[in-house]
Design an enzyme around this catalytic site. Structure first.
Site, PDB file in Angstrom:
ATOM      1  N   ASP A   1       0.049   9.900  -0.521  1.00 27.47           N
ATOM      2  CA  ASP A   1       0.298  10.509   0.782  1.00 27.47           C
ATOM      3  C   ASP A   1       0.695   9.523   1.879  1.00 27.47           C
ATOM      4  OD1 ASP A   1      -0.026  12.985  -0.222  1.00 27.47           O
ATOM      5  OD2 ASP A   1      -1.965  13.391   0.683  1.00 27.47           O
TER       6      ASP A   1
ATOM      7  N   TYR B   1      -3.392  19.930   2.718  1.00 26.18           N
ATOM      8  CA  TYR B   1      -4.677  19.296   3.015  1.00 26.18           C
ATOM      9  C   TYR B   1      -4.722  18.662   4.395  1.00 26.18           C
ATOM     10  CZ  TYR B   1      -7.487  19.530  -1.233  1.00 26.18           C
ATOM     11  OH  TYR B   1      -8.286  19.945  -2.251  1.00 26.18           O
TER      12      TYR B   1
HETATM   13 CU   LIG Z   1      -9.255  18.366  -3.157  1.00 26.68          CU
END
Ligand SMILES: [Cu+2]
Ligand SMILES: *[C@@H]1O[C@H](CO)[C@@H](O)[C@H](O)[C@H]1NC(C)=O
Ligand SMILES: *[C@@H]1O[C@H](CO)[C@@H](O)[C@H](O)[C@H]1NC(C)=O
Ligand SMILES: *[C@@H]1O[C@H](CO)[C@@H](O)[C@H](O)[C@H]1NC(C)=O
Ligand SMILES: *[C@@H]1O[C@H](CO)[C@@H](O)[C@H](O)[C@H]1NC(C)=O
Length: 683
Positions: free
Chosen positions: A332, A419
């Site tokens: 990420d 997320y």
């Molecule tokens: Cu997770």
């Protein structure tokens, strides 16, 4: 791990033309303070004008087909910066201000250094190694718009009886699986919105779309099978779209600080209680904490603790090996940019009412500065205990001494697709630094025909979290770069093993006890440590500075519950994410070793990672060293993670250990308790 609709965000940023750099939002009316236009600290992030200057200089040389993938401050030489920091007359220590730029010009990656004062290009080189730069927001939004105009995809949507206007697509990095030739590409997956905003739980499975992002064209398209899209019902998370009843009811609290906040922010420099530090940020790293030092009341001086700390990479490998899922092994920070993925914080929700917010300037693919408002917040956290004792051993007396704790938190949120990473730096008056990570957001869901666990016949690589919805197994491995300078640069890593000793000679009524055996680790190979295998303590010490009773001054790492990778070391994603092979690494400071997964992570091949650098097995004893700490979470999804996951938190602590002569907060009094004046009970 995915990108979608971030374009909305940058648009909002552009619209917010006039913004105050620093704002107090404890009340609706903002307290104005002057916006930062110039830098007053050599570590300050690039200003809006500096981004524009970089853009102008680069475009003068490369006017066409130029995309800006990274623009940031080339951090000054450490020795020079430390000289500057300790000099009473800072003007006498000139620090060059240099921008580091990664651009792609006609599909070629160039690394350019620009002196911002003289406005000159200092160097300009082509990157020839493996891997591609961080993706830009712009090229991802272009890629995800392609399927919606692509005949075969429109057919596939029709075939499934879905409405094209409800389809939202998202981009995913492709990884590397041993290919010898790489070209810049993205996978695109699409989701159904419809009656819910929760797109990630409604994947349109069975379709493979690969986009060549240099040509910006779909180069591979497959529609393998039609699978039910999980239903929209009960997936909504927005309060206004939920049917009542709501509960449980939570009571609010009024906050006031009649003395004002206990911290001062000047530019990007923060001072609070006994701490002083600099908060910067970077398109790639997100928040960067530098030059943290703590005032020692007994020694009457400020003492250095941390030169620089930030999250160097986040590796998120999913564990479904099938054609449509195997490639999901995301990095990420390196692929999506942790700073580029920072999102605006919501006052009074993301941060308490006593928080102050700071904005950040990032840049877009065209090199234009873009403003992110409320990029991080700073607040004092109350409610904890600093230390206490009730003395019950003195006859006929009750003695109780309690100190309440206050700490200072720097918080940011990095949202990469589904997320949200809530990242805290917590400074404590006791000298401890607590680094918090909390996850929220949505699971990545695989659509299946299964409605009940009894129907599962073969491995599904995840948990059935709702009808037709498998939450796929995965890990989150964060690695922190922590350049500790405990009372100076020359530090060592000390490992203290706790060892059982058996009593065999009858010298004690006991048969066993344990001892602590400390050992200074000499080199990088000795400092590769898997935690949790045997009891030990790790500390970064300054072997040249001792307390009055002779202990080396240090800071101890109190790790979170350690997690180790389960992939084999020869697996491609694990080669790229080899920095997870150990929970702790220590390297000699080298300003070009910043990114644990390598500088170019998109489709990297693991040939320039922390695991490779440390093969040099350099000496780390009594040297300027960097501690790398991996915090891992294995995620076996549960039904409560659906439709949105309540915060899942972990943290670790850097705690002074024989650093002070004694408890550093022995003489810290509890803060004054304020009562609301004659406040009637209200309902
Ligand atoms: Cu997770
Ligand atoms: C598709 O969605 C649009 C916009 O919500 C709506 O106007 C249209 O009627 C829908 N079409 C079908 C076939 O449901
Ligand atoms: C404690 O108090 C009791 C009752 O007042 C008294 O009898 C006793 O002597 C006291 N003990 C001490 C150690 O002062
Ligand atoms: C590395 O250090 C360890 C002890 O910390 C020592 O046992 C080992 O021999 C060293 N390796 C080399 C190559 O010097
Ligand atoms: C610093 O790191 C780079 C990249 O790993 C390496 O090429 C270089 O040799 C290192 N320098 C020193 C002095 O170790």
């Amino acid at each position: 791990m995915a990108f979608s609709m971030r374009i909305l965000l940058s648009l909002t940023s552009f619209l917010a033309l006039l913004s105050l750099h620093l704002r107090s939002v404890s009340s609706a009316s903002a307290t104005p303070s002057s916006p930062i236009t110039t830098t007053d600290h050599p570590l300050d992030p690039l200003t809006k004008d500096e981004f524009t200057l970089v853009r102008t200089i680069v475009l003068k040389k490369y006017p066409t087909n130029t995309g800006f993938h990274y623009v940031g401050l080339d951090d000054p030489d450490k020795a020079t910066l430390l000289k500057w920091a300790s000099s009473p007359n800072k003007n006498l220590v000139p620090i060059p201000r240099i921008a580091f730029v990664i651009v792609m010009v006609n599909s070629q990656t160039r690394e350019i250094f620009i002196n911002l004062k003289t406005q000159q290009i200092l160097s300009d080189n082509v990157h020839t190694g493996n891997g591609f730069p961080t993706l830009t927001v712009d090229e991802q939004s272009q890629a995800i718009s392609l399927p919606l105009k692509y005949g075969p995809f429109i057919e596939s949507v029709k075939k499934r009886g879905l409405n094209l206007s409800d389809v939202v697509c998202s981009s995913f990095t492709v990884g590397w699986y041993g290919e010898t030739k790489s070209s810049r590409a993205l996978r695109v997956e699409c989701f159904m919105m419809g009656e819910t905003a929760n797109i990630y739980v409604r994947p349109i499975n069975g379709i493979v779309i690969v986009v060549d992002i240099e040509k910006m064209q779909i180069i591979k398209y497959q529609d393998r099978s039609v699978e039910t899209v999980p239903r929209a019902e009960n997936t909504e998370y927005r309060a206004e779209h939920q049917p009542p009843p709501f509960g449980p009811k939570l009571h609010g609290v009024a906050m006031m600080q009649p003395e004002g906040p206990g911290f001062k922010i000047q530019g990007h420099s923060v001072s609070w209680a006994n701490w002083k530090f600099h908060v910067g940020y970077d398109v790639r790293a997100g928040v960067v904490i530098s030059l943290a030092s703590i005032y020692d009341l007994d020694k009457h001086k400020s003492r250095r603790v941390l030169y620089r700390g930030y999250i160097s990479e986040l590796f998120v490998p999913y564990q479904d090996p099938s054609d449509e899922w195997y490639y999901k092994t995301f990095f990420d920070a390196g692929e999506f940019g942790f700073g580029q993925s920072m999102v605006s914080l919501e006052p009074d929700r993301d941060c308490p009412p006593n928080a102050q917010f700071m904005d950040a300037y990032l840049h877009d693919r065209q090199g234009n500065p873009s403003l992110l408002e409320n990029a991080f917040c700073i607040f004092e956290l109350h409610g904890g205990i600093s230390w206490r004792h009730t003395e019950t051993g003195i006859p006929n007396q009750t003695l109780r001494e309690v100190r309440s704790d206050v700490s200072l938190v720097v918080r940011s949120v990095v949202t990469v697709g589904n997320y949200d990473n809530v990242l805290d730096w917590e400074f404590k008056p006791s000298g401890s630094l607590k680094l918090g990570i909390a996850l929220s957001g949505m699971l990545e869901i695989k659509a299946v025909e299964i409605k009940h666990k009894d129907e599962i016949k073969e491995e599904q690589h995840g948990t059935l979290v709702s009808e037709n919805s498998i939450g796929v197994y995965h890990d989150h491995f964060y690695i922190y770069h922590l350049d500790l300078d405990i009372d100076g640069e020359e530090n060592s890593l000390v490992k203290t093993d706790l060892k059982s000793v058996k009593v065999t000679d009858g010298s004690s009524k006991r048969k066993s006890y344990w001892i602590a055996e400390a050992q200074t680790l000499k080199n990088e190979s000795a400092a590769k440590i898997r935690l949790g295998t045997s009891p030990s303590e790790l500390a970064i010490v300054n072997p040249n500075k001792k307390t009055s009773v002779g202990n080396e001054v240090g800071y101890r790492l109190i790790p979170a519950m350690p997690a180790h990778p389960l992939l084999t070391e020869d697996d491609y994603p694990q080669m790229r994410g080899a920095f997870t092979n150990y929970n702790v690494w220590v390297t000699p400071y080298n300003r070009s070793e910043k990114w644990a997964g390598g500088p170019y992570v998109d489709q990297s091949r693991g040939d320039n990672t922390l695991a490779v650098w440390t093969k040099e097995d350099r000496n780390i004893e009594n040297k300027d060293i960097v501690l790398w700490h991996v915090v891992g979470i294995h995620h076996v999804p549960a039904q409560e993670d659906f439709p949105i996951m309540p915060l899942l938190s972990t943290s670790f602590e850097l705690r002074p250990t024989n650093f002070f002569e004694r408890n550093a907060v022995l003489k810290t009094l509890s803060p004054k308790v304020w009562k609301w004046p004659a406040c009637p009970k209200q309902n």
